[in-house]
Design an enzyme around this catalytic site. Sequence first.
Site, PDB file in Angstrom:
ATOM      1  N   CYS A 115       2.259  -1.448 -12.837  1.00 35.92           N
ATOM      2  CA  CYS A 115       1.804  -0.070 -13.071  1.00 35.92           C
ATOM      3  C   CYS A 115       2.090   0.409 -14.499  1.00 35.92           C
ATOM      4  CB  CYS A 115       2.440   0.864 -12.061  1.00 35.92           C
ATOM      5  SG  CYS A 115       2.149   0.338 -10.372  1.00 35.92           S
ATOM      6  N   HIS A 134       2.048   7.944 -14.700  1.00 35.14           N
ATOM      7  CA  HIS A 134       1.485   7.066 -13.664  1.00 35.14           C
ATOM      8  C   HIS A 134       1.391   7.849 -12.356  1.00 35.14           C
ATOM      9  CE1 HIS A 134       0.660   3.897 -10.979  1.00 35.14           C
ATOM     10  NE2 HIS A 134       1.882   3.805 -10.488  1.00 35.14           N
ATOM     11  N   ASN A 136      -2.938   5.627  -5.991  1.00 37.15           N
ATOM     12  CA  ASN A 136      -2.207   4.887  -7.031  1.00 37.15           C
ATOM     13  C   ASN A 136      -3.053   3.675  -7.444  1.00 37.15           C
ATOM     14  OD1 ASN A 136      -0.504   3.124  -8.397  1.00 37.15           O
ATOM     15  ND2 ASN A 136       1.243   3.433  -7.026  1.00 37.15           N
TER      16      ASN A 136
HETATM   17  N1  COA Z   1       1.028   6.988   8.534  1.00 35.03           N
HETATM   18  C1  COA Z   1       1.845   7.459   9.488  1.00 35.03           C
HETATM   19  N2  COA Z   1       3.126   7.095   9.598  1.00 35.03           N
HETATM   20  C2  COA Z   1       3.587   6.222   8.692  1.00 35.03           C
HETATM   21  C3  COA Z   1       2.787   5.682   7.675  1.00 35.03           C
HETATM   22  C4  COA Z   1       1.445   6.091   7.621  1.00 35.03           C
HETATM   23  N3  COA Z   1       0.592   5.668   6.675  1.00 35.03           N
HETATM   24  N4  COA Z   1       3.532   4.817   6.942  1.00 35.03           N
HETATM   25  C5  COA Z   1       4.771   4.821   7.454  1.00 35.03           C
HETATM   26  N5  COA Z   1       4.805   5.669   8.527  1.00 35.03           N
HETATM   27  C6  COA Z   1       5.935   5.981   9.389  1.00 35.03           C
HETATM   28  C7  COA Z   1       7.016   4.913   9.365  1.00 35.03           C
HETATM   29  O1  COA Z   1       6.687   3.903  10.291  1.00 35.03           O
HETATM   30  C8  COA Z   1       8.230   5.708   9.763  1.00 35.03           C
HETATM   31  O2  COA Z   1       8.218   5.870  11.154  1.00 35.03           O
HETATM   32  P1  COA Z   1       9.576   5.784  12.001  1.00 35.03           P
HETATM   33  O3  COA Z   1      10.454   6.866  11.463  1.00 35.03           O
HETATM   34  O4  COA Z   1       9.109   6.024  13.399  1.00 35.03           O
HETATM   35  O5  COA Z   1      10.116   4.416  11.731  1.00 35.03           O
HETATM   36  C9  COA Z   1       7.999   7.082   9.155  1.00 35.03           C
HETATM   37  O6  COA Z   1       6.590   7.151   8.865  1.00 35.03           O
HETATM   38  C10 COA Z   1       8.784   7.354   7.891  1.00 35.03           C
HETATM   39  O7  COA Z   1       8.661   6.271   7.050  1.00 35.03           O
HETATM   40  P2  COA Z   1       9.471   6.248   5.730  1.00 35.03           P
HETATM   41  O8  COA Z   1       9.178   4.953   5.063  1.00 35.03           O
HETATM   42  O9  COA Z   1      10.903   6.631   5.978  1.00 35.03           O
HETATM   43  O10 COA Z   1       8.816   7.436   4.901  1.00 35.03           O
HETATM   44  P3  COA Z   1       9.213   7.976   3.494  1.00 35.03           P
HETATM   45  O11 COA Z   1       9.559   9.407   3.643  1.00 35.03           O
HETATM   46  O12 COA Z   1      10.143   7.106   2.730  1.00 35.03           O
HETATM   47  O13 COA Z   1       7.829   7.915   2.713  1.00 35.03           O
HETATM   48  C11 COA Z   1       6.634   6.651   1.079  1.00 35.03           C
HETATM   49  C12 COA Z   1       7.212   6.689   2.487  1.00 35.03           C
HETATM   50  C13 COA Z   1       5.985   5.302   0.845  1.00 35.03           C
HETATM   51  C14 COA Z   1       5.576   7.745   0.972  1.00 35.03           C
HETATM   52  C15 COA Z   1       7.774   6.930   0.058  1.00 35.03           C
HETATM   53  O14 COA Z   1       8.853   6.038   0.287  1.00 35.03           O
HETATM   54  C16 COA Z   1       7.312   6.760  -1.347  1.00 35.03           C
HETATM   55  O15 COA Z   1       6.505   7.517  -1.818  1.00 35.03           O
HETATM   56  N6  COA Z   1       7.853   5.764  -2.095  1.00 35.03           N
HETATM   57  C17 COA Z   1       7.401   5.444  -3.427  1.00 35.03           C
HETATM   58  C18 COA Z   1       6.270   4.484  -3.299  1.00 35.03           C
HETATM   59  C19 COA Z   1       5.481   4.339  -4.562  1.00 35.03           C
HETATM   60  O16 COA Z   1       5.106   5.315  -5.153  1.00 35.03           O
HETATM   61  N7  COA Z   1       5.220   3.087  -4.946  1.00 35.03           N
HETATM   62  C20 COA Z   1       4.460   2.729  -6.071  1.00 35.03           C
HETATM   63  C21 COA Z   1       5.222   2.921  -7.336  1.00 35.03           C
HETATM   64  S1  COA Z   1       4.381   2.215  -8.646  1.00 35.03           S
END
Ligand code: COA
Length: 321
Positions: free
Chosen positions: A111, A248, A278
């Site tokens: 990225c 980004h 993204n």
């Molecule tokens: N739709 C619905 N539920 C979803 C889902 C989706 N697309 N993806 C995951 N879930 C669920 C998970 O299974 C989990 O369920 P559970 O609690 O029953 O196990 C719940 O949602 C929470 O998941 P979690 O991973 O704890 O959520 P989070 O608050 O950490 O958010 C992201 C997830 C990915 C949005 C967050 O971690 C994030 O933004 N990270 C940065 C990622 C990024 O930007 N990467 C690229 C950088 S270049």
Amino acid sequence: MGTRIIGTGSCLPATIVTNDDLAKIMDTSDEWISTRTGIRERHLVKEETTTSMSAEAARRAMENAGVTAEEIDLLIVGTLSADCVTPACACEVQAQIGAVNAVAFDINAACAGFMFALNIANAYLQTGIYKTGLILGAETLSKIMDWNDRSTCVLFGDGAGAAVVRAEEQAGLLAFDQGSDGVKGKVLACRNRSNNNPLMETSKELEYVHMDGQEVYKFAVTAVPHSLQKTIQAAGLTVEDIDYFALHQANIRILQSVAKRLKVSEDKFPISLDHCGNISAASVPILLDEMNRKGMLKAGMKIAMSGFGGGLTWASAVVEW
Ligand code: COA
């Protein structure tokens, strides 16, 4: 000699996929995706390729800059999803646009790819080796997503962005910061093809993007404000001097956290992730092009840019427009 961005361009695939469209094929919802990420829709390729989108973005950037393909002597594409292992996407773009006088190659800094390309071009331009660079970030991430993994596939999109940079007396690029941390590389990774040597035991599994979202989040909200502060200081400016932060486009919460840590209004953080998702290396140049075409960028403005992601890698720059 300085380096100035003199034109921008971008290209998104024709097909728009909304969060509701995704909810029809997997267990997710517009509510989950938009509240956690700010993403409402993304463009995904049907006929388009990383090269075809790059070539179109390049043509638009050259037109915006008022330069011909023959004037380009350096062509760099930041990508982790080129169509071919070889030739490089940059060489294919060179052929499609007729940049016959350019040296062309790809770099992979995920990225941060466009920002790395900008700094590489800057180094060439400042030393007088080349004069007019065409730099791109371009991705077809939909082909390396695990569409059974709802926690990653909903976040990403496809597209390409480009900028023409030129060596000029007056410096546009005021300061730069780059970094990498390979030790933490596994938190956002996608393996290449497996060994297929018939004499060896081999895995035939297809490889897709794997991400530890929370670790990536922690990395981004720490490394990015630090890198931006370092770069702004190196440019002899303060955070208050910056007109826009073109970052980004990974997640709205990351942008809000960076704004908070820098004590800057979120209004200074333009977004494209709501309609693009993204797009890894393509995010920053697409955002820059949108800002440019909306007339947001005026001569003399100070723009801070930052890319961050897989590797791990990060890079920031401050430019005077
Ligand atoms: N739709 C619905 N539920 C979803 C889902 C989706 N697309 N993806 C995951 N879930 C669920 C998970 O299974 C989990 O369920 P559970 O609690 O029953 O196990 C719940 O949602 C929470 O998941 P979690 O991973 O704890 O959520 P989070 O608050 O950490 O958010 C992201 C997830 C990915 C949005 C967050 O971690 C994030 O933004 N990270 C940065 C990622 C990024 O930007 N990467 C690229 C950088 S270049």
